[in-house]
Design a protein around this motif. Sequence first.
Motif, PDB file in Angstrom:
ATOM      1  N   GLU A   1       1.769   7.893   4.134  1.00  0.00           N
ATOM      2  CA  GLU A   1       2.257   6.692   4.812  1.00  0.00           C
ATOM      3  C   GLU A   1       2.987   6.999   6.116  1.00  0.00           C
ATOM      4  O   GLU A   1       3.011   6.166   7.041  1.00  0.00           O
ATOM      5  CB  GLU A   1       3.189   5.921   3.874  1.00  0.00           C
ATOM      6  CG  GLU A   1       4.407   6.721   3.437  1.00  0.00           C
ATOM      7  CD  GLU A   1       5.068   6.141   2.192  1.00  0.00           C
ATOM      8  OE1 GLU A   1       5.950   5.286   2.345  1.00  0.00           O
ATOM      9  OE2 GLU A   1       4.688   6.558   1.077  1.00  0.00           O
TER      10      GLU A   1
ATOM     11  N   GLN B   1      -2.847   0.268  10.035  1.00  0.00           N
ATOM     12  CA  GLN B   1      -3.029   1.487   9.252  1.00  0.00           C
ATOM     13  C   GLN B   1      -4.112   2.328   9.919  1.00  0.00           C
ATOM     14  O   GLN B   1      -5.275   1.948   9.926  1.00  0.00           O
ATOM     15  CB  GLN B   1      -3.429   1.145   7.824  1.00  0.00           C
ATOM     16  CG  GLN B   1      -2.343   0.426   7.041  1.00  0.00           C
ATOM     17  CD  GLN B   1      -2.730   0.216   5.589  1.00  0.00           C
ATOM     18  OE1 GLN B   1      -3.401   1.045   4.982  1.00  0.00           O
ATOM     19  NE2 GLN B   1      -2.308  -0.897   5.019  1.00  0.00           N
TER      20      GLN B   1
ATOM     21  N   LYS C   1      -3.882   9.831   2.989  1.00  0.00           N
ATOM     22  CA  LYS C   1      -3.067   9.067   2.037  1.00  0.00           C
ATOM     23  C   LYS C   1      -1.598   9.444   2.197  1.00  0.00           C
ATOM     24  O   LYS C   1      -0.886   9.716   1.219  1.00  0.00           O
ATOM     25  CB  LYS C   1      -3.539   9.312   0.598  1.00  0.00           C
ATOM     26  CG  LYS C   1      -4.958   8.829   0.329  1.00  0.00           C
ATOM     27  CD  LYS C   1      -5.069   7.316   0.485  1.00  0.00           C
ATOM     28  CE  LYS C   1      -6.440   6.782   0.119  1.00  0.00           C
ATOM     29  NZ  LYS C   1      -7.492   7.139   1.062  1.00  0.00           N
TER      30      LYS C   1
ATOM     31  N   TYR D   1       7.429  -1.899  10.378  1.00  0.00           N
ATOM     32  CA  TYR D   1       6.464  -1.042   9.694  1.00  0.00           C
ATOM     33  C   TYR D   1       5.258  -1.813   9.158  1.00  0.00           C
ATOM     34  O   TYR D   1       4.104  -1.411   9.385  1.00  0.00           O
ATOM     35  CB  TYR D   1       7.145  -0.284   8.553  1.00  0.00           C
ATOM     36  CG  TYR D   1       6.236   0.701   7.869  1.00  0.00           C
ATOM     37  CD1 TYR D   1       6.037   1.974   8.403  1.00  0.00           C
ATOM     38  CD2 TYR D   1       5.557   0.379   6.697  1.00  0.00           C
ATOM     39  CE1 TYR D   1       5.192   2.889   7.801  1.00  0.00           C
ATOM     40  CE2 TYR D   1       4.713   1.288   6.088  1.00  0.00           C
ATOM     41  CZ  TYR D   1       4.534   2.536   6.638  1.00  0.00           C
ATOM     42  OH  TYR D   1       3.683   3.439   6.037  1.00  0.00           O
ATOM     43  N   SER D   2       5.494  -2.871   8.439  1.00  0.00           N
ATOM     44  CA  SER D   2       4.382  -3.566   7.777  1.00  0.00           C
ATOM     45  C   SER D   2       3.420  -4.206   8.762  1.00  0.00           C
ATOM     46  O   SER D   2       2.267  -4.487   8.411  1.00  0.00           O
ATOM     47  CB  SER D   2       4.931  -4.628   6.816  1.00  0.00           C
ATOM     48  OG  SER D   2       5.632  -4.015   5.741  1.00  0.00           O
TER      49      SER D   2
ATOM     50  N   PRO E   1       0.799  -1.227   0.000  1.00  0.00           N
ATOM     51  CA  PRO E   1       0.000   0.000   0.000  1.00  0.00           C
ATOM     52  C   PRO E   1       0.829   1.273   0.000  1.00  0.00           C
ATOM     53  O   PRO E   1       0.297   2.360  -0.228  1.00  0.00           O
ATOM     54  CB  PRO E   1      -0.809  -0.113   1.308  1.00  0.00           C
ATOM     55  CG  PRO E   1       0.021  -0.977   2.192  1.00  0.00           C
ATOM     56  CD  PRO E   1       0.723  -1.952   1.287  1.00  0.00           C
ATOM     57  N   SER E   2       2.142   1.171   0.255  1.00  0.00           N
ATOM     58  CA  SER E   2       2.977   2.374   0.303  1.00  0.00           C
ATOM     59  C   SER E   2       4.402   2.031  -0.083  1.00  0.00           C
ATOM     60  O   SER E   2       4.803   0.859  -0.119  1.00  0.00           O
ATOM     61  CB  SER E   2       2.963   2.992   1.711  1.00  0.00           C
ATOM     62  OG  SER E   2       3.738   2.203   2.597  1.00  0.00           O
TER      63      SER E   2
ATOM     64  N   ASP F   1       6.254   0.173   2.762  1.00  0.00           N
ATOM     65  CA  ASP F   1       6.014  -1.269   2.752  1.00  0.00           C
ATOM     66  C   ASP F   1       6.897  -1.946   1.704  1.00  0.00           C
ATOM     67  O   ASP F   1       7.441  -3.033   1.940  1.00  0.00           O
ATOM     68  CB  ASP F   1       4.540  -1.557   2.447  1.00  0.00           C
ATOM     69  CG  ASP F   1       3.620  -1.132   3.573  1.00  0.00           C
ATOM     70  OD1 ASP F   1       3.587  -1.809   4.607  1.00  0.00           O
ATOM     71  OD2 ASP F   1       2.928  -0.103   3.412  1.00  0.00           O
TER      72      ASP F   1
ATOM     73  N   GLU G   1      -3.859   7.829   8.196  1.00  0.00           N
ATOM     74  CA  GLU G   1      -3.179   7.415   6.967  1.00  0.00           C
ATOM     75  C   GLU G   1      -4.173   7.227   5.833  1.00  0.00           C
ATOM     76  O   GLU G   1      -3.933   7.640   4.694  1.00  0.00           O
ATOM     77  CB  GLU G   1      -2.399   6.118   7.197  1.00  0.00           C
ATOM     78  CG  GLU G   1      -1.658   5.637   5.950  1.00  0.00           C
ATOM     79  CD  GLU G   1      -0.961   4.302   6.142  1.00  0.00           C
ATOM     80  OE1 GLU G   1      -0.287   3.846   5.200  1.00  0.00           O
ATOM     81  OE2 GLU G   1      -1.106   3.695   7.235  1.00  0.00           O
ATOM     82  N   HIS G   2      -5.314   6.608   6.131  1.00  0.00           N
ATOM     83  CA  HIS G   2      -6.332   6.402   5.099  1.00  0.00           C
ATOM     84  C   HIS G   2      -6.905   7.731   4.615  1.00  0.00           C
ATOM     85  O   HIS G   2      -7.134   7.924   3.417  1.00  0.00           O
ATOM     86  CB  HIS G   2      -7.461   5.522   5.650  1.00  0.00           C
ATOM     87  CG  HIS G   2      -7.097   4.076   5.766  1.00  0.00           C
ATOM     88  ND1 HIS G   2      -6.851   3.278   4.668  1.00  0.00           N
ATOM     89  CD2 HIS G   2      -6.924   3.287   6.860  1.00  0.00           C
ATOM     90  CE1 HIS G   2      -6.553   2.049   5.075  1.00  0.00           C
ATOM     91  NE2 HIS G   2      -6.579   2.035   6.390  1.00  0.00           N
TER      92      HIS G   2
ATOM     93  N   ARG H   1       1.313   6.533   9.637  1.00  0.00           N
ATOM     94  CA  ARG H   1       1.248   5.236  10.309  1.00  0.00           C
ATOM     95  C   ARG H   1       2.304   5.162  11.408  1.00  0.00           C
ATOM     96  O   ARG H   1       2.051   4.668  12.506  1.00  0.00           O
ATOM     97  CB  ARG H   1       1.460   4.093   9.305  1.00  0.00           C
ATOM     98  CG  ARG H   1       1.191   2.726   9.886  1.00  0.00           C
ATOM     99  CD  ARG H   1       1.574   1.581   8.962  1.00  0.00           C
ATOM    100  NE  ARG H   1       1.125   1.754   7.589  1.00  0.00           N
ATOM    101  CZ  ARG H   1       1.319   0.845   6.642  1.00  0.00           C
ATOM    102  NH1 ARG H   1       1.965  -0.295   6.924  1.00  0.00           N
ATOM    103  NH2 ARG H   1       0.910   1.065   5.405  1.00  0.00           N
TER     104      ARG H   1
END
Length: 269
Positions: A198, A188, A196, A183-184, A71-72, A75, A192-193, A201
């Motif tokens: 990253e 989220q 948009k 991080y992963s 997603p980023s 990631d 962040e959503h 997070r």
Amino acid sequence: MISFRSRCGSPRLRGKPLADIAGKPMVQHVYERALQVANAHVVVIATDDERVAKAVRAFGGECVMTSPDHPSGTDRLAEVMVQIDADIYINLQGDEPLVRPADIEALAAGMLADASVKVGTLCHPIEAHEAGNPNTVKVVLANNGNALYFSRSPIPYPRDGEVAHYLKHVGVYGYRRDVLADYSSLPQPMLEHAEKLEQLRLMAAGYCIRAYQVEPTGPGVDTPECLEQVRALMSGQDPAPRPTLNDVRLVITDVDGVLTDGGIYYDAT
């Protein structure tokens, strides 16, 4: 190590990494500038697009293929970390062909000089009219240089009409290995959503992000208009001035149907 992501699926500018600028694909310009960073040991391009990988191989660059499901960019960099060992990983955006190697060196030097800095990034002052652009990410800082928040909205908001000072976030990040490893697995958050962005997070999880101020940089490539501006700059031409709200003399609105609250709202977009 420096890694930077490069995808062709940008909704605002399809095929962006391969856009021609002065006879080279944009991704090549970023790669060549990364190679000029004196304190970088490894430079690779991380992508999930075979078209980008083919272009990178054609100009002799080093490429790492990654999953298309990230997603980023952070990631994606975490996947690269599994293959390439380093203490600090610096993530450049593939749409910043005017990035200055000296700025990347300053970021790396700042993190190497202070082991407490787990995540680093860059920023620089901008004028108020640019702060209103949602494609320009703003940041506000604490006295020690750590970021308090990042937003696409103008921050701080000048409530009483006073002049506010704005800082533009430059999309370059430095991470220590342990941060990338975590991080992963971080959830989220709503922030962040919504934005948009990253880096939110990390902030939601309690990580501090140190922002190093640099001189104003050239524009990144977010839209076709930005691409034309960068092409002009890199060919030695003066880019055509972009319109601002001050250029608007008349707005005519034809309203059909029912408005939810009876209001009409305008902004710079």
